[in-house]
Scaffold this motif. Structure first.
Motif, PDB file in Angstrom:
ATOM      1  N   LEU A   1      45.904   4.033  30.127  1.00 36.21           N
ATOM      2  CA  LEU A   1      47.143   3.423  29.658  1.00 36.21           C
ATOM      3  C   LEU A   1      48.200   4.465  29.311  1.00 36.21           C
ATOM      4  O   LEU A   1      49.388   4.154  29.238  1.00 36.21           O
ATOM      5  N   ASP A   2      47.770   5.712  29.092  1.00 33.13           N
ATOM      6  CA  ASP A   2      48.684   6.727  28.563  1.00 33.13           C
ATOM      7  C   ASP A   2      49.209   7.695  29.619  1.00 33.13           C
ATOM      8  O   ASP A   2      49.845   8.690  29.283  1.00 33.13           O
ATOM      9  N   LYS A   3      48.956   7.418  30.893  1.00 31.38           N
ATOM     10  CA  LYS A   3      49.396   8.343  31.943  1.00 31.38           C
ATOM     11  C   LYS A   3      50.370   7.669  32.912  1.00 31.38           C
ATOM     12  O   LYS A   3      50.397   6.444  33.040  1.00 31.38           O
ATOM     13  N   ILE A   4      51.169   8.490  33.579  1.00 32.35           N
ATOM     14  CA  ILE A   4      52.010   8.015  34.681  1.00 32.35           C
ATOM     15  C   ILE A   4      51.112   7.873  35.910  1.00 32.35           C
ATOM     16  O   ILE A   4      50.472   8.843  36.324  1.00 32.35           O
ATOM     17  N   ILE A   5      51.047   6.664  36.455  1.00 31.59           N
ATOM     18  CA  ILE A   5      50.137   6.409  37.580  1.00 31.59           C
ATOM     19  C   ILE A   5      50.925   6.364  38.889  1.00 31.59           C
ATOM     20  O   ILE A   5      51.912   5.637  39.019  1.00 31.59           O
ATOM     21  N   ILE A   6      50.468   7.180  39.833  1.00 29.24           N
ATOM     22  CA  ILE A   6      51.028   7.222  41.190  1.00 29.24           C
ATOM     23  C   ILE A   6      50.034   6.548  42.123  1.00 29.24           C
ATOM     24  O   ILE A   6      48.854   6.905  42.133  1.00 29.24           O
ATOM     25  N   VAL A   7      50.500   5.581  42.909  1.00 23.15           N
ATOM     26  CA  VAL A   7      49.634   4.904  43.873  1.00 23.15           C
ATOM     27  C   VAL A   7      50.085   5.246  45.285  1.00 23.15           C
ATOM     28  O   VAL A   7      51.272   5.191  45.604  1.00 23.15           O
ATOM     29  N   LEU A   8      49.119   5.632  46.134  1.00 15.51           N
ATOM     30  CA  LEU A   8      49.363   5.866  47.558  1.00 15.51           C
ATOM     31  C   LEU A   8      48.552   4.842  48.344  1.00 15.51           C
ATOM     32  O   LEU A   8      47.379   4.592  48.017  1.00 15.51           O
ATOM     33  N   VAL A   9      49.161   4.248  49.361  1.00 17.24           N
ATOM     34  CA  VAL A   9      48.465   3.289  50.226  1.00 17.24           C
ATOM     35  C   VAL A   9      48.653   3.742  51.665  1.00 17.24           C
ATOM     36  O   VAL A   9      49.762   3.696  52.196  1.00 17.24           O
ATOM     37  N   SER A  10      47.573   4.204  52.283  1.00 17.28           N
ATOM     38  CA  SER A  10      47.678   4.652  53.678  1.00 17.28           C
ATOM     39  C   SER A  10      46.293   4.949  54.218  1.00 17.28           C
ATOM     40  O   SER A  10      45.312   5.028  53.464  1.00 17.28           O
ATOM     41  N   SER A  11      46.220   5.148  55.530  1.00 22.69           N
ATOM     42  CA  SER A  11      44.991   5.668  56.112  1.00 22.69           C
ATOM     43  C   SER A  11      44.862   7.135  55.699  1.00 22.69           C
ATOM     44  O   SER A  11      45.865   7.825  55.494  1.00 22.69           O
ATOM     45  N   LEU A  12      43.647   7.605  55.571  1.00 22.48           N
ATOM     46  CA  LEU A  12      43.420   8.986  55.128  1.00 22.48           C
ATOM     47  C   LEU A  12      43.258   9.877  56.354  1.00 22.48           C
ATOM     48  O   LEU A  12      42.152  10.233  56.747  1.00 22.48           O
ATOM     49  N   ASP A  13      44.386  10.226  56.956  1.00 25.25           N
ATOM     50  CA  ASP A  13      44.356  11.066  58.146  1.00 25.25           C
ATOM     51  C   ASP A  13      45.479  12.087  58.083  1.00 25.25           C
ATOM     52  O   ASP A  13      46.303  12.080  57.169  1.00 25.25           O
ATOM     53  N   SER A  14      45.529  12.966  59.066  1.00 26.52           N
ATOM     54  CA  SER A  14      46.486  14.073  59.035  1.00 26.52           C
ATOM     55  C   SER A  14      47.928  13.587  59.105  1.00 26.52           C
ATOM     56  O   SER A  14      48.827  14.200  58.519  1.00 26.52           O
ATOM     57  N   ARG A  15      48.164  12.479  59.801  1.00 24.90           N
ATOM     58  CA  ARG A  15      49.535  11.982  59.947  1.00 24.90           C
ATOM     59  C   ARG A  15      50.136  11.542  58.621  1.00 24.90           C
ATOM     60  O   ARG A  15      51.351  11.598  58.415  1.00 24.90           O
ATOM     61  N   LYS A  16      49.297  11.121  57.695  1.00 23.82           N
ATOM     62  CA  LYS A  16      49.789  10.579  56.427  1.00 23.82           C
ATOM     63  C   LYS A  16      49.957  11.636  55.328  1.00 23.82           C
ATOM     64  O   LYS A  16      50.369  11.318  54.214  1.00 23.82           O
ATOM     65  N   GLY A  17      49.598  12.897  55.617  1.00 27.15           N
ATOM     66  CA  GLY A  17      49.844  13.969  54.650  1.00 27.15           C
ATOM     67  C   GLY A  17      49.016  13.888  53.384  1.00 27.15           C
ATOM     68  O   GLY A  17      49.410  14.429  52.338  1.00 27.15           O
ATOM     69  N   VAL A  18      47.852  13.256  53.444  1.00 23.62           N
ATOM     70  CA  VAL A  18      47.074  13.020  52.227  1.00 23.62           C
ATOM     71  C   VAL A  18      46.447  14.307  51.671  1.00 23.62           C
ATOM     72  O   VAL A  18      46.380  14.492  50.446  1.00 23.62           O
ATOM     73  N   LEU A  19      45.986  15.210  52.532  1.00 24.43           N
ATOM     74  CA  LEU A  19      45.406  16.465  52.034  1.00 24.43           C
ATOM     75  C   LEU A  19      46.483  17.353  51.436  1.00 24.43           C
ATOM     76  O   LEU A  19      46.261  18.003  50.400  1.00 24.43           O
ATOM     77  N   GLU A  20      47.653  17.398  52.066  1.00 26.97           N
ATOM     78  CA  GLU A  20      48.760  18.192  51.531  1.00 26.97           C
ATOM     79  C   GLU A  20      49.179  17.672  50.155  1.00 26.97           C
ATOM     80  O   GLU A  20      49.470  18.454  49.251  1.00 26.97           O
ATOM     81  N   PHE A  21      49.204  16.343  50.023  1.00 29.37           N
ATOM     82  CA  PHE A  21      49.582  15.763  48.731  1.00 29.37           C
ATOM     83  C   PHE A  21      48.548  16.122  47.662  1.00 29.37           C
ATOM     84  O   PHE A  21      48.901  16.508  46.542  1.00 29.37           O
ATOM     85  N   TYR A  22      47.270  16.003  48.020  1.00 32.94           N
ATOM     86  CA  TYR A  22      46.225  16.325  47.046  1.00 32.94           C
ATOM     87  C   TYR A  22      46.315  17.791  46.611  1.00 32.94           C
ATOM     88  O   TYR A  22      46.250  18.102  45.413  1.00 32.94           O
ATOM     89  N   ASP A  23      46.446  18.711  47.568  1.00 27.90           N
ATOM     90  CA  ASP A  23      46.500  20.141  47.232  1.00 27.90           C
ATOM     91  C   ASP A  23      47.718  20.458  46.364  1.00 27.90           C
ATOM     92  O   ASP A  23      47.642  21.295  45.451  1.00 27.90           O
ATOM     93  N   ALA A  24      48.841  19.795  46.632  1.00 28.92           N
ATOM     94  CA  ALA A  24      50.030  20.004  45.802  1.00 28.92           C
ATOM     95  C   ALA A  24      49.816  19.440  44.401  1.00 28.92           C
ATOM     96  O   ALA A  24      50.220  20.050  43.413  1.00 28.92           O
ATOM     97  N   PHE A  25      49.172  18.274  44.332  1.00 26.60           N
ATOM     98  CA  PHE A  25      48.884  17.680  43.019  1.00 26.60           C
ATOM     99  C   PHE A  25      48.014  18.621  42.183  1.00 26.60           C
ATOM    100  O   PHE A  25      48.249  18.803  40.990  1.00 26.60           O
ATOM    101  N   LYS A  26      47.032  19.205  42.824  1.00 30.01           N
ATOM    102  CA  LYS A  26      46.115  20.128  42.124  1.00 30.01           C
ATOM    103  C   LYS A  26      46.876  21.298  41.498  1.00 30.01           C
ATOM    104  O   LYS A  26      46.519  21.777  40.416  1.00 30.01           O
ATOM    105  N   LYS A  27      47.936  21.763  42.163  1.00 33.81           N
ATOM    106  CA  LYS A  27      48.688  22.929  41.690  1.00 33.81           C
ATOM    107  C   LYS A  27      49.903  22.555  40.844  1.00 33.81           C
ATOM    108  O   LYS A  27      50.624  23.437  40.365  1.00 33.81           O
ATOM    109  N   SER A  28      50.112  21.266  40.634  1.00 32.75           N
ATOM    110  CA  SER A  28      51.312  20.826  39.918  1.00 32.75           C
ATOM    111  C   SER A  28      51.031  20.648  38.432  1.00 32.75           C
ATOM    112  O   SER A  28      49.907  20.815  37.956  1.00 32.75           O
TER     113      SER A  28
END
Length: 378
Positions: A197-224
């Protein structure tokens, strides 16, 4: 009558066709949808005749497969059009589909104004070389009238045909389903889904493949700067196990979860729980998921590679556009979210709803198309 030629039935198009037919009946017109096939590989929708409140025809034909390209070769298309004698013909498909080429080669026999419903834009091109480009230009220059779902698609058409008459026809979603009701509550949805309840929640809806940039988003989140952020990634695909291992290895299970593939009602519940919807796609002609999120009053973070990013987002007013899917841009935008007050994100979500309500409802899209058609009667 408006004859619509398209590849296969899809739930979002079927629902729009129902509304379009209702609006046309008000002016003593109607639609007749010509389907080239019942389904295609990778499509899991079931055709339900009772949901189609308009006349339709399934053409017989051959349906070969070529590496994500599924041409439908229908011998009886021209005969079907000659029998229907439509006032207009709307082609909803790719410029190089056999149905498109066949109609254009038989313009005189069809004897009706032809409108091409195009979703293409440069960031979504799959095949391109000088020979394909020349053929594409030849086909698009042979058409006078177009309807497109976004600004990028309009620019694309005018690149190949500067004299084309182009109007706006967005793909639509089930705005009744993807809208908030008085019973909906962000807190209750978070409790039902065991979300903080106490966090800002980001939701992504997509297939988990290279076209959708999901690994890039995760790696950026890790460093943010992610202490007050929580990510829900909905969908499945080739990177599912990879992401699952990364989350455990990086000790981010309290900040990043994978849900796998979900039913629409569960996607809706997670979106209600969210503060922001994100789509870091590298290529997407006209994604529907940010439209659904906007109807649920969500702030948006969408890649510039999504065809409708500029149509859906007024920068800093209801979200942000990611210029490039790289570490620097992703971290910068994720940090923007982390630094924004939740009350401000709520305000931005209200603005998202205003934008989609103005142009992206089925009724308004249908009425806009009818106005366009009336200007080009034969």
């Amino acid at each position: 009558m408006l004859a619509i030629i398209t590849n296969i039935p899809t739930p979002y198009r079927t629902a729009f066709f129902n509304v379009l037919n209702e609006e046309l009946l008000k002016i003593n017109e109607s639609i007749h949808v010509i389907y080239c096939a019942e389904t295609e590989p990778g499509r899991h929708w079931k055709f339900s005749p009772q949901e189609n409140n308009y006349p339709y025809t399934f053409l017989k034909g051959l349906h070969p497969e070529f590496k994500n390209f599924y041409p439908h070769i229908n011998i009886g298309l021209t005969a079907c059009l000659k029998k229907l004698k439509p006032q207009w013909v709307l082609i909803a498909g790719s410029w190089n589909a056999p149905a498109t080429i066949k109609v254009l080669l038989n313009k005189k026999k069809v004897d009706s104004p032809i409108v091409f419903w195009s979703e293409g834009h440069f960031d979504a091109q799959v095949r391109s070389n000088k020979y394909v480009d020349l053929l594409r230009k030849k086909v698009l220059k042979s058409i006078n009238h177009f309807v497109v779902p976004n600004i990028k698609s309009k620019e694309y058409i005018h690149h190949y045909n500067s004299e084309a008459i182009v109007d706006f026809l967005p793909n639509t979603v089930d705005e009744d389903f993807f809208s908030l009701s008085p019973k909906d509550s962000k807190i209750e949805s978070r409790n039902r889904k065991n979300l903080p309840l106490d966090k800002i929640i980001i939701v992504l809806v997509s297939s988990l493949d290279s076209r959708k940039g999901v690994l890039e988003f995760y790696d950026a989140f890790k460093k943010s700067n992610n202490d007050n952020l929580y990510v829900v990634q909905i969908g499945t695909g080739e990177f599912y196990e990879n992401l699952k291992e990364k989350i455990v290895k990086d000790n981010l299970s309290n900040h990043y979860i994978l849900t796998g593939q979900l039913e629409a009602k569960d996607v809706r519940e997670y979106l209600i729980s969210a503060d922001i919807f994100a789509l870091p796609t590298k290529s997407d002609p006209n994604p529907l998921s940010p439209i659904e999120a906007a109807f649920l009053k969500k702030c948006l973070l969408v890649s510039s590679k999504a065809g409708n990013a500029k149509d859906l987002i007024s920068e800093n007013k209801n979200g942000w556009i990611i210029n490039e899917i790289n570490e620097e841009d992703l971290i910068k935008n994720i940090n923007k979210i982390a630094e924004t007050e939740r009350s401000k994100l709520e305000e931005m979500g209200e603005k998202s709803f205003e934008i989609v309500s103005a142009s992206f409802t089925r009724k308004k899209a249908a009425q806009n198309l009818i106005t366009f058609l009336q200007r080009i009667k034969k």
